[in-house]
Design a protein around this motif. Structure first.
Motif, mmCIF file in Angstrom:
data_model
loop_
_atom_site.group_PDB
_atom_site.id
_atom_site.type_symbol
_atom_site.label_atom_id
_atom_site.label_comp_id
_atom_site.label_asym_id
_atom_site.label_seq_id
_atom_site.Cartn_x
_atom_site.Cartn_y
_atom_site.Cartn_z
ATOM 1 N N GLY A 473 0.795 -1.215 0.000
ATOM 2 C CA GLY A 473 0.000 0.000 0.000
ATOM 3 C C GLY A 473 0.826 1.263 0.000
ATOM 4 N N SER A 474 2.143 1.130 0.168
ATOM 5 C CA SER A 474 3.010 2.303 0.255
ATOM 6 C C SER A 474 3.686 2.629 -1.072
ATOM 7 N N ARG A 475 3.575 1.741 -2.033
ATOM 8 C CA ARG A 475 4.236 1.984 -3.315
ATOM 9 C C ARG A 475 3.697 3.233 -4.016
ATOM 10 N N THR A 476 2.425 3.541 -3.777
ATOM 11 C CA THR A 476 1.845 4.742 -4.380
ATOM 12 C C THR A 476 2.484 6.015 -3.850
ATOM 13 N N LEU A 477 3.178 5.921 -2.709
ATOM 14 C CA LEU A 477 3.911 7.059 -2.145
ATOM 15 C C LEU A 477 5.358 7.098 -2.630
ATOM 16 N N GLY A 478 5.736 6.126 -3.441
ATOM 17 C CA GLY A 478 7.112 6.050 -3.894
ATOM 18 C C GLY A 478 8.012 5.250 -2.999
ATOM 19 N N ILE A 479 7.429 4.535 -2.024
ATOM 20 C CA ILE A 479 8.213 3.661 -1.154
ATOM 21 C C ILE A 479 8.213 2.278 -1.802
ATOM 22 N N LEU A 480 9.311 1.931 -2.451
ATOM 23 C CA LEU A 480 9.345 0.753 -3.313
ATOM 24 C C LEU A 480 10.093 -0.420 -2.696
ATOM 25 N N GLU A 481 10.887 -0.162 -1.675
ATOM 26 C CA GLU A 481 11.692 -1.217 -1.059
ATOM 27 C C GLU A 481 11.658 -1.097 0.450
ATOM 28 N N ARG A 482 11.812 -2.224 1.113
ATOM 29 C CA ARG A 482 11.975 -2.203 2.562
ATOM 30 C C ARG A 482 13.333 -1.600 2.911
ATOM 31 N N ILE A 483 13.414 -1.042 4.106
ATOM 32 C CA ILE A 483 14.615 -0.309 4.496
ATOM 33 C C ILE A 483 14.838 -0.525 5.991
ATOM 34 N N LYS A 492 15.632 7.636 3.390
ATOM 35 C CA LYS A 492 14.718 7.461 4.519
ATOM 36 C C LYS A 492 13.907 8.742 4.743
ATOM 37 N N VAL A 493 14.546 9.887 4.546
ATOM 38 C CA VAL A 493 13.841 11.166 4.687
ATOM 39 C C VAL A 493 12.734 11.264 3.638
ATOM 40 N N ARG A 494 13.026 10.822 2.433
ATOM 41 C CA ARG A 494 12.012 10.827 1.368
ATOM 42 C C ARG A 494 10.802 9.995 1.784
ATOM 43 N N ASN A 495 11.047 8.840 2.349
ATOM 44 C CA ASN A 495 9.944 8.007 2.831
ATOM 45 C C ASN A 495 9.154 8.729 3.925
ATOM 46 N N PHE A 496 9.887 9.344 4.855
ATOM 47 C CA PHE A 496 9.221 10.045 5.952
ATOM 48 C C PHE A 496 8.313 11.158 5.432
ATOM 49 N N LYS A 497 8.797 11.943 4.502
ATOM 50 C CA LYS A 497 8.009 13.071 3.999
ATOM 51 C C LYS A 497 6.667 12.584 3.452
ATOM 52 N N GLY A 498 6.674 11.526 2.651
ATOM 53 C CA GLY A 498 5.421 11.012 2.101
ATOM 54 C C GLY A 498 4.513 10.445 3.165
ATOM 55 N N LEU A 499 5.068 9.652 4.071
ATOM 56 C CA LEU A 499 4.263 9.035 5.118
ATOM 57 C C LEU A 499 3.702 10.079 6.081
ATOM 58 N N ASN A 500 4.508 11.083 6.406
ATOM 59 C CA ASN A 500 4.076 12.122 7.326
ATOM 60 C C ASN A 500 2.991 13.005 6.706
ATOM 61 N N ASN A 501 3.168 13.413 5.462
ATOM 62 C CA ASN A 501 2.149 14.242 4.821
ATOM 63 C C ASN A 501 0.831 13.496 4.663
ATOM 64 N N LEU A 502 0.917 12.182 4.464
ATOM 65 C CA LEU A 502 -0.309 11.385 4.346
ATOM 66 C C LEU A 502 -1.095 11.418 5.645
ATOM 67 N N TRP A 503 -0.433 11.126 6.746
ATOM 68 C CA TRP A 503 -1.167 11.108 8.023
ATOM 69 C C TRP A 503 -1.508 12.514 8.493
ATOM 70 N N SER A 504 -0.734 13.516 8.071
ATOM 71 C CA SER A 504 -1.121 14.893 8.327
ATOM 72 C C SER A 504 -2.429 15.216 7.602
ATOM 73 N N ALA A 505 -2.586 14.693 6.398
ATOM 74 C CA ALA A 505 -3.841 14.887 5.661
ATOM 75 C C ALA A 505 -5.001 14.208 6.370
ATOM 76 N N CYS A 506 -4.746 13.028 6.916
ATOM 77 C CA CYS A 506 -5.791 12.358 7.706
ATOM 78 C C CYS A 506 -6.204 13.229 8.884
ATOM 79 N N ASP A 507 -5.215 13.832 9.551
ATOM 80 C CA ASP A 507 -5.530 14.681 10.694
ATOM 81 C C ASP A 507 -6.286 15.936 10.251
ATOM 82 N N ALA A 508 -5.970 16.470 9.081
ATOM 83 C CA ALA A 508 -6.694 17.631 8.574
ATOM 84 C C ALA A 508 -8.154 17.298 8.291
ATOM 85 N N LEU A 509 -8.397 16.103 7.827
ATOM 86 C CA LEU A 509 -9.767 15.673 7.517
ATOM 87 C C LEU A 509 -10.442 14.984 8.694
ATOM 88 N N ASN A 510 -9.714 14.785 9.795
ATOM 89 C CA ASN A 510 -10.220 13.978 10.906
ATOM 90 C C ASN A 510 -10.683 12.609 10.415
#
Length: 640
Positions: A473-483, A492-510
């Motif tokens: 489910g994370s490949r759509t964020l550009g996370i293509l390999e385990r790390i 790793k920072v690239r992965n964090f940015k995508g994962l963090n913005n995703l859950w930040s969006a969840c928090d914005a929408l509750n």
């Protein structure tokens, strides 16, 4: 409008009046809800650098364009304010029936300003807002308060959010409790409510707004439940005893869990917290309206004397009030959870304030003379509940600990700050940043400080640990390999940015992260479909992700305006100096220089300069150009 009302209620406690502000669709498509919406009003309507307890501070109860409607993961709301712990942005989410009632109230947000002369509660009944006397409620715990308000206004179709003794006494990490055991925890939102002399907000009646495509929404609800049963992580949360039973997953291989104020990672008594032992206390599911996932359970340590309704338990308390303070007693941990529910205390900041005091005690910085005779050794069971009560009432040594670890360490002195595990004044959570560096980056840079839902955990993507389905489910964020979970680097920072913005969006929408991409039921495309079904907007997963990044940008601007700098984007020194002692990750430590470079890389990825200040082009990119004068003024002050 579909799915939301277009109405923002500004409740002035000084004048006991309410003004309704109407916003258009373009505004909602920009600010959506939750902390994104709330931070807009804090920047627009409050002067810079006031104290969190200043009556000019706002206490915001925010829904979103989709929250509260009848679909899985939507029974959530946000509390947004200036935090008494960080003096920066405070944004936290809570779930349950109160969130549904907020949407039915006729308002997308309640913005409370000023301070009442005497205790009051706010009643919203079928859209009518009243400010009523609450002197008869002051001093009552959250359950007693809810009972009395239900007696007065009727149990049918009534939901109560209230503070307990901790909020009344301005404990800097007090929570707001709704439906008797749903926490708006972290960042001291309950203390701000207490500073305004507001005991409770009662919601009665009203009705949900129309949704654009009710049929599709119903189909998505059925589909969600079907898919949920094929998702091992969702079912781990769904099946009794729920997601609070996780300590037995931590072992000496992953160094997942902080023990004894992060002095250890291996909890030698984790067998006392085995999942099957939680079942002895299980009294059913604490369900959220519209959602079949039932993450939260009633775990009652004393059914003969404690009403089930006050025993709902969230995930974090197990770590903070269990292994973190050396507590080997599962029943005692559950008793502390009930006490937090009744007193209105954030169990996470509470646990790390107690573990700070324990480490100070064991190292001779404080004695029994300071602690009113309490033995504050790790694992001393007899001291825990009396200390929790003393903190909530600000009695004796509890008065100091009610200030949180940062301020308590400053008062104690003698290098006590080395044991105070906080970021931006906000206490740590139970998941170790040395073994999970994505989380570490989040703890350091997040506007709200440490938060265990800052992004999907590194454990899930590790080469040897983690759930089997997480990468898909994370490949759509550009996370293509385990790390590796303890690795630090630009990728790793690239992965964090995508994962963090995703859950930040969840928090914005509750939207509950426990229902969301990348590892739960909703994919990004399904979230876009959900938004479209509720609002009628022709939206996309791109717009969804933009809400998340805009929230991060706007909160960054607020913190800069309030005086926080890049120097505040750091971890406690313990994680730079002390290695993990056991397991395959033995020797892991955060290399300070490498970690700082990762932070600068994140700044660049976010469109910020080397001081962590958003560039003007970035602000135009996110429709935030109205904040440019604020940041120009800040830069001018830096030069002078």
């Amino acid at each position: 409008m579909y799915g939301y009302h277009g109405n923002i209620a500004h409740i002035n406690l000084n004048s006991k009046t309410t003004e309704i502000e109407k916003m258009d669709e373009n505004w909602y498509r920009t600010y959506a809800g939750g902390g994104l919406l709330g931070t807009y009003f804090l920047l627009r309507d409050t002067p810079p650098k006031i104290d969190a307890y200043d009556p000019e501070n706002l206490l915001i109860f925010a829904s979103s364009v989709i929250a509260g409607n009848d679909a899985p993961g939507l029974a959530r709301y946000s509390n947004v304010t200036k935090s008494p712990l960080s003096q920066g942005i405070g944004d936290t989410q809570s779930e349950g029936p109160w969130a549904r009632s907020l949407k039915a109230s006729g308002y997308d947000a309640l913005i409370v300003k000023g301070k009442a002369d005497t205790p009051v509660y706010i009643l919203i009944e079928d859209g009518e807002i009243s400010i009523l006397d609450a002197k008869f409620l002051w001093g009552k715990d959250t359950n007693e308060t809810t009972n009395l308000l239900e007696e007065r206004h009727g149990k049918e179709d009534v939901e109560v959010a209230t503070i307990g003794e901790a909020g009344e006494n301005l404990v800097r990490y007090a929570s707001i409790i709704s439906s008797r055991s749903n926490h708006a925890m972290r960042l001291g939102v309950g203390a701000v409510m207490g500073s305004k002399n507001v005991k409770a907000i009662v919601l009665k009646g009203g009705k949900l707004p129309k949704v654009y495509d009710k049929l599709t929404l119903e189909e998505m609800k059925v589909e969600f439940e079907e898919i949920m049963h094929t998702n091992e992580l969702s079912m781990w949360q769904k099946d009794a005893p729920g997601f609070s039973a996780w300590v037995d997953l931590s072992d000496d291989e992953t160094a997942y869990l902080g023990v004894n104020n992060f002095n250890e990672n291996l909890f030698t008594k984790r067998a006392n917290y085995e999942r099957n032992l939680f079942l002895e206390y299980y009294e059913g599911d604490k369900s959220c309206p519209g959602c079949p996932n039932d993450c939260i359970k009633y775990l009652n340590p004393d059914p003969e004397n404690i009403p089930k309704e006050v025993t709902g338990i969230h995930q974090e308390v197990t770590g903070s009030m269990g292994p973190n303070i050396g507590n080997e007693n599962l029943k005692l941990m559950l008793e502390s959870n009930v006490l937090c529910n009744l007193l209105g205390l954030d169990p996470v900041s509470l646990g790390y304030t107690i573990s700070f005091a324990m480490e100070c005690f064991e190292n001779g910085l404080i004695s029994k003379e300071d602690t009113n005779g309490l033995e504050l050794n790790f694992g001393d069971e007899a001291s825990i509940l009396p200390l929790v009560k003393a903190i909530a009432s600000r009695q004796g040594f509890g008065d100091l600990l009610a200030e949180g670890t940062k301020r308590a360490a400053e008062e104690i002195g003698e290098n006590a700050d080395q044991y105070a595990l906080h970021v931006k004044g906000v206490e740590m959570v139970s998941f170790d940043p040395r073994s999970q560096t994505n989380l570490g980056l989040g703890y350091a840079t997040a506007p709200v400080g440490p938060k265990y839902t800052i992004c999907e955990h590194d454990w899930d993507f590790d080469l040897e640990a983690g759930w089997s389905h997480t990468l898909e489910g994370s490949r759509t964020l550009g996370i293509l390999e385990r790390i590796p979970m303890n690795y630090v680097g630009p990728d790793k920072v690239r992965n964090f940015k995508g994962l963090n913005n995703l859950w930040s969006a969840c928090d914005a929408l509750n939207l509950a992260v426990f229902a969301s991409a990348p590892t739960r039921v909703y994919s990004l495309n399904k979230i876009a479909k959900l938004v479209g079904s509720v609002t009628g907007w022709k939206t996309s997963s791109y717009e969804f992700m933009r809400w998340g990044e805009r929230r991060n940008q706007l909160m960054r601007i607020y913190n800069i305006r309030e005086g926080l700098t890049k120097e505040d984007d750091c971890l406690p020194e313990k994680f730079y100096k002390e290695e993990i002692k056991t397991g395959r990750l033995k020797g892991s430590v955060i290399e300070k220089e490498k970690f700082q470079q990762a932070i600068y890389t994140y700044y660049e990825m976010m469109g910020w300069d080397s001081d962590g200040i958003p560039l003007e082009g970035t602000l135009y990119d996110f429709n935030l150009e109205w904040t440019i004068p604020m940041l120009r003024k800040y830069r001018e002050n830096m030069l002078t």
